[in-house]
Motif scaffolding. Structure first.
Motif, short mmCIF file in Angstrom:
data_model
loop_
_atom_site.label_atom_id
_atom_site.label_comp_id
_atom_site.label_asym_id
_atom_site.label_seq_id
_atom_site.Cartn_x
_atom_site.Cartn_y
_atom_site.Cartn_z
N GLN A 120 0.83 -1.21 0.00
CA GLN A 120 0.00 0.00 0.00
C GLN A 120 0.86 1.26 0.00
OE1 GLN A 120 -2.51 -0.96 3.45
NE2 GLN A 120 -4.29 -0.89 2.11
N PHE A 121 2.08 1.14 0.51
CA PHE A 121 2.98 2.28 0.56
C PHE A 121 3.78 2.44 -0.73
CE2 PHE A 121 1.90 2.06 4.93
CZ PHE A 121 2.21 3.28 5.50
N ALA A 122 3.42 1.67 -1.76
CA ALA A 122 4.12 1.76 -3.04
C ALA A 122 3.86 3.10 -3.72
CB ALA A 122 3.69 0.62 -3.95
N THR A 123 2.82 3.83 -3.30
CA THR A 123 2.51 5.13 -3.91
C THR A 123 3.09 6.29 -3.11
OG1 THR A 123 0.38 5.16 -2.74
CG2 THR A 123 0.39 4.30 -4.98
N ALA A 124 4.03 5.99 -2.24
CA ALA A 124 4.64 7.06 -1.43
C ALA A 124 5.31 8.10 -2.31
CB ALA A 124 5.67 6.45 -0.47
N ARG A 125 5.21 9.36 -1.92
CA ARG A 125 5.83 10.43 -2.69
C ARG A 125 7.34 10.42 -2.51
NH1 ARG A 125 1.40 15.14 -1.18
NH2 ARG A 125 -0.25 14.34 -2.50
N ASP A 126 7.81 9.96 -1.35
CA ASP A 126 9.24 9.78 -1.15
C ASP A 126 9.64 8.48 -1.86
OD1 ASP A 126 9.32 12.00 0.35
OD2 ASP A 126 9.86 11.05 2.24
N ARG A 127 10.50 8.61 -2.86
CA ARG A 127 10.82 7.44 -3.68
C ARG A 127 11.45 6.31 -2.86
NH1 ARG A 127 13.35 9.98 -9.30
NH2 ARG A 127 11.43 11.02 -10.00
N TRP A 128 12.30 6.69 -1.89
CA TRP A 128 12.98 5.63 -1.14
C TRP A 128 11.97 4.85 -0.28
CZ3 TRP A 128 13.28 4.82 4.11
CH2 TRP A 128 12.88 5.87 4.94
N VAL A 129 10.92 5.54 0.20
CA VAL A 129 9.88 4.86 0.97
C VAL A 129 9.12 3.90 0.07
CG1 VAL A 129 7.76 5.15 2.29
CG2 VAL A 129 9.65 6.74 2.62
N ALA A 130 8.78 4.36 -1.14
CA ALA A 130 8.06 3.51 -2.09
C ALA A 130 8.89 2.29 -2.46
CB ALA A 130 7.71 4.31 -3.34
N ARG A 131 10.16 2.52 -2.76
CA ARG A 131 11.03 1.41 -3.16
C ARG A 131 11.23 0.43 -2.00
NH1 ARG A 131 15.46 5.21 -6.30
NH2 ARG A 131 14.19 5.62 -8.17
N LEU A 132 11.43 0.97 -0.81
CA LEU A 132 11.61 0.11 0.36
C LEU A 132 10.37 -0.73 0.61
CD1 LEU A 132 13.25 -0.68 2.92
CD2 LEU A 132 12.11 1.23 4.09
#
Length: 239
Positions: free
Chosen positions: A153-165
């Motif tokens: 669900q966090f794949a749409t994070a605006r922070d790219r590293w959060v999305a990738r992680l």
């Protein structure tokens, strides 16, 4: 609910406060302490065992397992509080908020802790499996699945590293935990199967620590900087 609450941001909307930071800190302590207690229980036996086997009936580590699991569950619930405003834009996963999924995962893990498997934790594919083994294993598997969903669900994070992680963590936990589960059901190599289970659990704990920190601490700086940015824009020359 604000637009920031509906449209996923890598940080909690402006209502993040010192209380969020305190909750995130307690969540981190609880998660680390729980993982340490469970890890110590495994090390004390000197042999490879699945996490569930540590809490099996008659095991000397059963009480320690219960304490560690409850601490981890408490940490999961507190992380849910920290990310209560987060929503995802993924069509298939936006029906449930990440916080709701975390609460569901925590509840299922609590069931797994409250209903330990029988002596030896027999495979569900054998005649030795009892009703408590079914309850324990099914609850644990569903809890792991819910955790994977939360990460995705966090794949749409605006922070790219959060999305990738989150994407990497969700896929890794799903594959690793599934592989370990298949080995367990087939009564295969316990050394490999149990190690994979611990790796999947460790990835989940590390991910929750990162998410709790991102959504509690940086939010204060974002909130304070917003008026400054707006003021600079208003005084900038037009044309």
């Amino acid at each position: 609910m604000t637009d920031a609450g509906r449209d996923y941001s890598a940080r909690v909307p402006p209502r993040s406060s010192r209380a969020d930071i305190a909750v995130a800190a307690v969540a981190a302590v609880s998660l680390v302490a729980g993982a340490a207690v469970i890890g110590h229980a495994r090390a004390s036996l000197g042999r490879y065992l699945y996490i569930s086997e540590l809490g099996a009936l008659t095991m000397p580590t059963a009480a320690q397992f219960q304490v560690g699991f409850v601490l981890v569950v408490a940490g999961i619930m507190l992380v849910a509080v920290v990310v209560r405003d987060v929503r995802t834009r993924l069509p298939l996963l936006r029906r449930w908020s990440p916080a709701a999924m975390l609460l569901g995962a925590g509840t299922l893990f609590l069931v797994a802790a409250a209903v330990p498997c029988s002596v030896g934790c027999p495979s569900l594919l054998t005649a030795e499996a009892q009703w408590r083994d079914w309850v324990h294993i099914v609850a644990a598997v569903l809890a792991f699945a819910a955790g994977c969903v939360v990460m995705l669900q966090f794949a749409t994070a605006r922070d790219r590293w959060v999305a990738r992680l989150s994407i990497a963590g969700g896929l890794a936990v799903a594959v690793i935990a599934a592989t370990g589960g298949i080995i367990s059901l087939a009564r295969g190599n316990t050394d490999i199967g149990s190690t994979l289970e611990y790796v999947a659990a460790a990835i989940g704990v590390v991910w929750m620590l990162a998410i709790a920190a991102v959504h509690a601490i940086p939010a204060r700086r974002v909130e304070r900087s917003a008026p400054v940015i707006d003021a600079l824009r208003s005084t900038a020359p037009q044309g």
